[in-house]
Design a protein around this motif. Structure first.
Motif, mmCIF file in Angstrom:
data_model
loop_
_atom_site.group_PDB
_atom_site.id
_atom_site.type_symbol
_atom_site.label_atom_id
_atom_site.label_comp_id
_atom_site.label_asym_id
_atom_site.label_seq_id
_atom_site.Cartn_x
_atom_site.Cartn_y
_atom_site.Cartn_z
ATOM 1 N N ASP A 2 4.412 5.203 -5.588
ATOM 2 C CA ASP A 2 4.381 5.127 -7.050
ATOM 3 C C ASP A 2 3.391 6.125 -7.634
ATOM 4 O O ASP A 2 3.659 6.765 -8.654
ATOM 5 C CB ASP A 2 4.029 3.708 -7.505
ATOM 6 C CG ASP A 2 5.141 2.703 -7.239
ATOM 7 O OD1 ASP A 2 6.275 3.149 -6.931
ATOM 8 O OD2 ASP A 2 4.878 1.494 -7.323
ATOM 9 N N ALA A 3 2.226 6.255 -6.974
ATOM 10 C CA ALA A 3 1.221 7.206 -7.449
ATOM 11 C C ALA A 3 1.757 8.628 -7.368
ATOM 12 O O ALA A 3 1.584 9.425 -8.297
ATOM 13 C CB ALA A 3 -0.062 7.062 -6.634
ATOM 14 N N GLU A 4 2.401 8.960 -6.255
ATOM 15 C CA GLU A 4 2.978 10.304 -6.111
ATOM 16 C C GLU A 4 4.085 10.530 -7.146
ATOM 17 O O GLU A 4 4.182 11.600 -7.746
ATOM 18 C CB GLU A 4 3.523 10.500 -4.693
ATOM 19 C CG GLU A 4 2.467 10.713 -3.655
ATOM 20 C CD GLU A 4 1.638 11.963 -3.900
ATOM 21 O OE1 GLU A 4 2.218 13.016 -4.242
ATOM 22 O OE2 GLU A 4 0.416 11.881 -3.758
ATOM 23 N N THR A 5 4.908 9.491 -7.350
ATOM 24 C CA THR A 5 5.983 9.599 -8.343
ATOM 25 C C THR A 5 5.396 9.805 -9.733
ATOM 26 O O THR A 5 5.858 10.662 -10.493
ATOM 27 C CB THR A 5 6.859 8.328 -8.316
ATOM 28 O OG1 THR A 5 7.350 8.142 -6.997
ATOM 29 C CG2 THR A 5 8.007 8.434 -9.288
ATOM 30 N N LEU A 6 4.368 9.012 -10.063
ATOM 31 C CA LEU A 6 3.720 9.144 -11.359
ATOM 32 C C LEU A 6 3.083 10.526 -11.507
ATOM 33 O O LEU A 6 3.196 11.165 -12.554
ATOM 34 C CB LEU A 6 2.665 8.053 -11.536
ATOM 35 C CG LEU A 6 1.940 8.018 -12.869
ATOM 36 C CD1 LEU A 6 2.928 7.736 -14.002
ATOM 37 C CD2 LEU A 6 0.846 6.980 -12.859
ATOM 38 N N LYS A 7 2.442 10.970 -10.429
ATOM 39 C CA LYS A 7 1.824 12.303 -10.445
ATOM 40 C C LYS A 7 2.890 13.373 -10.673
ATOM 41 O O LYS A 7 2.711 14.278 -11.488
ATOM 42 C CB LYS A 7 1.101 12.541 -9.122
ATOM 43 C CG LYS A 7 0.374 13.847 -9.016
ATOM 44 C CD LYS A 7 -0.312 13.953 -7.659
ATOM 45 C CE LYS A 7 -0.958 15.298 -7.464
ATOM 46 N NZ LYS A 7 -1.547 15.418 -6.134
ATOM 47 N N HIS A 8 4.013 13.220 -9.968
ATOM 48 C CA HIS A 8 5.106 14.176 -10.127
ATOM 49 C C HIS A 8 5.673 14.111 -11.547
ATOM 50 O O HIS A 8 5.943 15.149 -12.169
ATOM 51 C CB HIS A 8 6.197 13.884 -9.096
ATOM 52 C CG HIS A 8 7.326 14.857 -9.117
ATOM 53 N ND1 HIS A 8 7.171 16.186 -8.771
ATOM 54 C CD2 HIS A 8 8.625 14.710 -9.475
ATOM 55 C CE1 HIS A 8 8.327 16.804 -8.906
ATOM 56 N NE2 HIS A 8 9.222 15.933 -9.334
ATOM 57 N N LYS A 9 5.838 12.885 -12.070
ATOM 58 C CA LYS A 9 6.333 12.732 -13.446
ATOM 59 C C LYS A 9 5.371 13.366 -14.432
ATOM 60 O O LYS A 9 5.784 14.031 -15.383
ATOM 61 C CB LYS A 9 6.521 11.254 -13.792
ATOM 62 C CG LYS A 9 7.774 10.647 -13.218
ATOM 63 C CD LYS A 9 7.916 9.195 -13.646
ATOM 64 C CE LYS A 9 9.144 8.554 -13.065
ATOM 65 N NZ LYS A 9 9.260 7.133 -13.430
ATOM 66 N N LYS A 56 0.842 -1.205 0.000
ATOM 67 C CA LYS A 56 0.000 0.000 0.000
ATOM 68 C C LYS A 56 0.877 1.255 0.000
ATOM 69 O O LYS A 56 0.648 2.195 -0.768
ATOM 70 C CB LYS A 56 -0.906 -0.020 1.222
ATOM 71 C CG LYS A 56 -1.844 1.146 1.332
ATOM 72 C CD LYS A 56 -2.688 1.019 2.589
ATOM 73 C CE LYS A 56 -3.472 2.283 2.847
ATOM 74 N NZ LYS A 56 -4.180 2.227 4.114
ATOM 75 N N THR A 57 1.895 1.251 0.834
ATOM 76 C CA THR A 57 2.823 2.386 0.892
ATOM 77 C C THR A 57 3.541 2.551 -0.441
ATOM 78 O O THR A 57 3.684 3.669 -0.941
ATOM 79 C CB THR A 57 3.853 2.173 2.023
ATOM 80 O OG1 THR A 57 3.144 1.950 3.243
ATOM 81 C CG2 THR A 57 4.756 3.370 2.178
ATOM 82 N N GLN A 58 3.967 1.425 -1.045
ATOM 83 C CA GLN A 58 4.662 1.498 -2.336
ATOM 84 C C GLN A 58 3.733 2.027 -3.428
ATOM 85 O O GLN A 58 4.145 2.808 -4.277
ATOM 86 C CB GLN A 58 5.205 0.104 -2.733
ATOM 87 C CG GLN A 58 6.073 0.119 -3.958
ATOM 88 C CD GLN A 58 7.310 0.979 -3.784
ATOM 89 O OE1 GLN A 58 7.937 0.965 -2.748
ATOM 90 N NE2 GLN A 58 7.648 1.739 -4.803
#
Length: 170
Positions: A66-73, A60-62
């Motif tokens: 990943d969602a935050e990373t994707l959002k940032h990307k 869940k944390t990953q």
């Protein structure tokens, strides 16, 4: 040696049996083994459950990371595309402004050319007029004696012009 009689309830609790001490010890031993086995299995099951919960929490944390990373990307990509679009707009604006400036310069050049042509025609006309004026002055004649000085109309009646209020003829 005393014989101890143990009464153990049966499943239906209706009938109770009396066992001999040896049999009662065996029953106690089997029940204890069964209870220990059940406790071990429960402990293993609980440990697996805790391990699974920890694993799922990590997943869940990953997923959140990943969602935050994707959002940032995606934000970076959007900003890069926006920057690229702004560059395209600026480039297009620069090209169009340059084209307009070039058009203005070409228009000025055409105007200068037309001015030069018009001025040269005007100078030629002035030269011709001066030459004709010298010619008429030298000969003592007029270029068109019946032409109206007010409007330039050549009337049928040389005494009066109907095109303007002037009654004088050149």
């Amino acid at each position: 040696m005393t014989i101890r009689m143990t009464t153990l309830p049966k499943r239906d609790h209706a009938e109770a049996r009396t066992y001999t001490p040896r049999l009662a010890a065996w029953v106690d031993k089997e029940k204890t083994k069964s209870m220990n086995r059940a406790q071990r299995e429960l402990a293993v099951a609980e440990e697996k459950h805790k391990t699974k919960l920890v694993s799922l929490h990590a997943k869940k944390t990953q997923i959140e990371i990943d969602a935050e990373t994707l959002k940032h990307k995606k934000q970076l990509e959007a900003e890069r595309l926006m920057h690229k679009k702004q560059l395209e707009v600026e480039t297009s604006k620069h090209r169009k402004m340059e084209w307009v400036c070039n058009e203005v310069a070409r228009s000025k050049e055409r105007l200068e050319g037309k001015k030069a042509v018009i001025e040269s025609k005007h100078e030629k006309k002035d030269l011709k007029t001066n030459e004709r004026a010298h010619k008429y002055d030298a000969s003592g004649t007029h270029p068109n004696p019946n032409k109206c000085s007010g409007c330039g109309y050549l009337p049928k009646n040389p005494k009066k012009c109907f095109g303007c209020t002037s009654s004088t003829l050149d």
